[in-house]
Design a protein around this motif. Structure first.
Motif, PDB file in Angstrom:
ATOM      1  N   ALA A  14       0.855  -1.194   0.000  1.00 48.35           N
ATOM      2  CA  ALA A  14       0.000   0.000   0.000  1.00 48.35           C
ATOM      3  C   ALA A  14       0.888   1.240   0.000  1.00 48.35           C
ATOM      4  O   ALA A  14       1.144   1.842   1.053  1.00 48.35           O
ATOM      5  CB  ALA A  14      -0.932  -0.006   1.214  1.00 48.35           C
ATOM      6  N   PRO A  15       1.400   1.639  -1.150  1.00 44.46           N
ATOM      7  CA  PRO A  15       2.333   2.780  -1.200  1.00 44.46           C
ATOM      8  C   PRO A  15       1.703   4.098  -0.770  1.00 44.46           C
ATOM      9  O   PRO A  15       2.427   5.029  -0.424  1.00 44.46           O
ATOM     10  CB  PRO A  15       2.742   2.821  -2.681  1.00 44.46           C
ATOM     11  CG  PRO A  15       2.401   1.469  -3.230  1.00 44.46           C
ATOM     12  CD  PRO A  15       1.195   1.012  -2.465  1.00 44.46           C
ATOM     13  N   GLN A  16       0.386   4.194  -0.800  1.00 50.76           N
ATOM     14  CA  GLN A  16      -0.254   5.452  -0.438  1.00 50.76           C
ATOM     15  C   GLN A  16      -0.175   5.737   1.063  1.00 50.76           C
ATOM     16  O   GLN A  16      -0.412   6.871   1.494  1.00 50.76           O
ATOM     17  CB  GLN A  16      -1.717   5.476  -0.897  1.00 50.76           C
ATOM     18  CG  GLN A  16      -2.622   4.481  -0.208  1.00 50.76           C
ATOM     19  CD  GLN A  16      -2.603   3.126  -0.913  1.00 50.76           C
ATOM     20  OE1 GLN A  16      -1.710   2.854  -1.727  1.00 50.76           O
ATOM     21  NE2 GLN A  16      -3.593   2.301  -0.620  1.00 50.76           N
ATOM     22  N   ILE A  17       0.143   4.715   1.850  1.00 52.32           N
ATOM     23  CA  ILE A  17       0.270   4.910   3.295  1.00 52.32           C
ATOM     24  C   ILE A  17       1.671   5.439   3.601  1.00 52.32           C
ATOM     25  O   ILE A  17       2.670   4.875   3.167  1.00 52.32           O
ATOM     26  CB  ILE A  17       0.030   3.589   4.048  1.00 52.32           C
ATOM     27  CG1 ILE A  17      -1.391   3.067   3.774  1.00 52.32           C
ATOM     28  CG2 ILE A  17       0.247   3.775   5.544  1.00 52.32           C
ATOM     29  CD1 ILE A  17      -1.680   1.745   4.437  1.00 52.32           C
ATOM     30  N   ASN A  18       1.715   6.520   4.356  1.00 56.95           N
ATOM     31  CA  ASN A  18       3.006   7.101   4.757  1.00 56.95           C
ATOM     32  C   ASN A  18       3.539   6.297   5.950  1.00 56.95           C
ATOM     33  O   ASN A  18       3.265   6.606   7.097  1.00 56.95           O
ATOM     34  CB  ASN A  18       2.840   8.575   5.121  1.00 56.95           C
ATOM     35  CG  ASN A  18       4.171   9.288   5.224  1.00 56.95           C
ATOM     36  OD1 ASN A  18       5.209   8.655   5.411  1.00 56.95           O
ATOM     37  ND2 ASN A  18       4.147  10.608   5.104  1.00 56.95           N
ATOM     38  N   VAL A  19       4.307   5.269   5.634  1.00 53.52           N
ATOM     39  CA  VAL A  19       4.818   4.379   6.685  1.00 53.52           C
ATOM     40  C   VAL A  19       5.807   5.099   7.585  1.00 53.52           C
ATOM     41  O   VAL A  19       5.929   4.790   8.777  1.00 53.52           O
ATOM     42  CB  VAL A  19       5.449   3.124   6.051  1.00 53.52           C
ATOM     43  CG1 VAL A  19       6.001   2.191   7.112  1.00 53.52           C
ATOM     44  CG2 VAL A  19       4.428   2.398   5.189  1.00 53.52           C
ATOM     45  N   PHE A  20       6.505   6.072   7.037  1.00 55.24           N
ATOM     46  CA  PHE A  20       7.508   6.774   7.838  1.00 55.24           C
ATOM     47  C   PHE A  20       6.866   7.509   9.010  1.00 55.24           C
ATOM     48  O   PHE A  20       7.413   7.536  10.119  1.00 55.24           O
ATOM     49  CB  PHE A  20       8.276   7.759   6.957  1.00 55.24           C
ATOM     50  CG  PHE A  20       9.380   8.468   7.676  1.00 55.24           C
ATOM     51  CD1 PHE A  20      10.594   7.832   7.932  1.00 55.24           C
ATOM     52  CD2 PHE A  20       9.213   9.769   8.108  1.00 55.24           C
ATOM     53  CE1 PHE A  20      11.600   8.487   8.603  1.00 55.24           C
ATOM     54  CE2 PHE A  20      10.226  10.440   8.778  1.00 55.24           C
ATOM     55  CZ  PHE A  20      11.427   9.795   9.023  1.00 55.24           C
ATOM     56  N   LEU A  21       5.688   8.107   8.784  1.00 60.62           N
ATOM     57  CA  LEU A  21       5.010   8.840   9.853  1.00 60.62           C
ATOM     58  C   LEU A  21       4.212   7.920  10.761  1.00 60.62           C
ATOM     59  O   LEU A  21       4.206   8.081  11.981  1.00 60.62           O
ATOM     60  CB  LEU A  21       4.100   9.920   9.251  1.00 60.62           C
ATOM     61  CG  LEU A  21       4.802  11.081   8.538  1.00 60.62           C
ATOM     62  CD1 LEU A  21       3.783  12.056   7.975  1.00 60.62           C
ATOM     63  CD2 LEU A  21       5.753  11.797   9.486  1.00 60.62           C
ATOM     64  N   THR A  22       3.535   6.949  10.182  1.00 58.06           N
ATOM     65  CA  THR A  22       2.718   6.042  10.993  1.00 58.06           C
ATOM     66  C   THR A  22       3.565   5.004  11.730  1.00 58.06           C
ATOM     67  O   THR A  22       3.096   4.402  12.704  1.00 58.06           O
ATOM     68  CB  THR A  22       1.701   5.320  10.103  1.00 58.06           C
ATOM     69  OG1 THR A  22       2.397   4.587   9.072  1.00 58.06           O
ATOM     70  CG2 THR A  22       0.751   6.307   9.463  1.00 58.06           C
ATOM     71  N   GLY A  23       4.800   4.801  11.280  1.00 53.07           N
ATOM     72  CA  GLY A  23       5.636   3.787  11.914  1.00 53.07           C
ATOM     73  C   GLY A  23       6.118   4.179  13.289  1.00 53.07           C
ATOM     74  O   GLY A  23       6.321   3.314  14.160  1.00 53.07           O
TER      75      GLY A  23
END
Length: 256
Positions: A205-214
């Motif tokens: 799911a590239p649309q999810i900002n993993v950097f911020l949600t991680g």
């Protein structure tokens, strides 16, 4: 008139106790007044002096040069013992720093006003928790008894700083990394799994900002895992305190 030889013995006993307390973990906090440290060391010297004075192996040099060397030797030996205990106990702080680096708390590192050093949150928490547990199981009594027993194993002005001392210190220092990894390994493994999960999520799911949600996810997972492991930490801390006693005894034996 007071016996100058007995005064010299008491002064050397006080120097070892004072150096040990200054460099050891019990009175190493910056907020403790210096007068209290000196008074506590004086009380230890008064208690242990009768045992040392009755020892037939005590040999205080009569000349000024020899007595000066004895002063340096006792101070260095006390600092050496306190440093060894502090190094071993700091493995808990090192384990907390490993966890903080993975969780992300290292970005919020702060200046510790007590120890005058830069520290991380979980590192300071685990270190204080280890100290509280140490006091609860009377570990400070064992440390004081170790200081009193050092006068019997290494008599006054009999310490010899040979190559075995350096080898023992290096062995103690390297052992702290192993202890830190053992303490932090379960949490680091869970955080690694969370990183892998977030990586797969970023690919699917590239649309999810993993950097911020991680960040909040890793903090929640890390703290939750730590809360589960806190009851099991007592076993590791007992092993750590037994290591302190064993390494202190080894350090005393290599002085002979």
């Amino acid at each position: 008139m007071p016996d100058l030889n007995q005064l010299s013995i008491f002064f050397l006993v006080l120097l070892r106790a004072l150096a040990f307390m200054m460099s050891g973990p019990l009175l190493s906090f910056g907020g403790i007044p210096a007068i209290f440290k000196i008074g506590f060391s004086m009380a230890l010297a008064v208690v242990t002096y009768p045992l040392v004075a009755l020892d037939a192996q005590v040999n205080v040099p009569g000349d000024a040069w020899g007595f000066g060397l004895a002063v340096v030797s006792e101070t260095a030996f006390g600092l050496l013992m306190g440093l060894a205990v502090t190094i071993i106990l700091n493995s808990i702080r090192m384990a907390g720093q490993y966890i903080d680096y993975q969780i992300g708390y290292s970005m919020a590192s702060l200046v510790d006003p007590v120890n005058n050093m830069q520290n991380t949150l979980l590192a300071q928490y685990l270190y204080l928790l280890a100290l509280v547990f140490w006091f609860l199981i009377d570990g400070h009594y064992s440390l004081i008894m170790g200081l009193a027993g050092s006068y019997q194993i290494v008599p006054i002005s009999a310490a010899s700083f040979n190559g075995g001392v350096i080898y023992t210190l290096l062995k103690i220092f390297s052992g702290t990394f192993i202890i830190a990894l053992k303490v932090s390994a379960p949490i680091l493994a869970v955080l690694l799994m969370s990183d892998l999960t977030l990586g797969f999520l970023a690919r699917t799911a590239p649309q999810i900002n993993v950097f911020l949600t991680g960040f909040p996810i890793k903090i929640a997972v890390g703290l939750l895992t730590l809360s589960f492991l806190i009851p099991l930490l007592g076993t590791m801390l007992r092993f750590l305190f037994n290591t302190i006693e064993k390494d202190l005894y080894t350090l005393m034996k290599v002085q002979l």
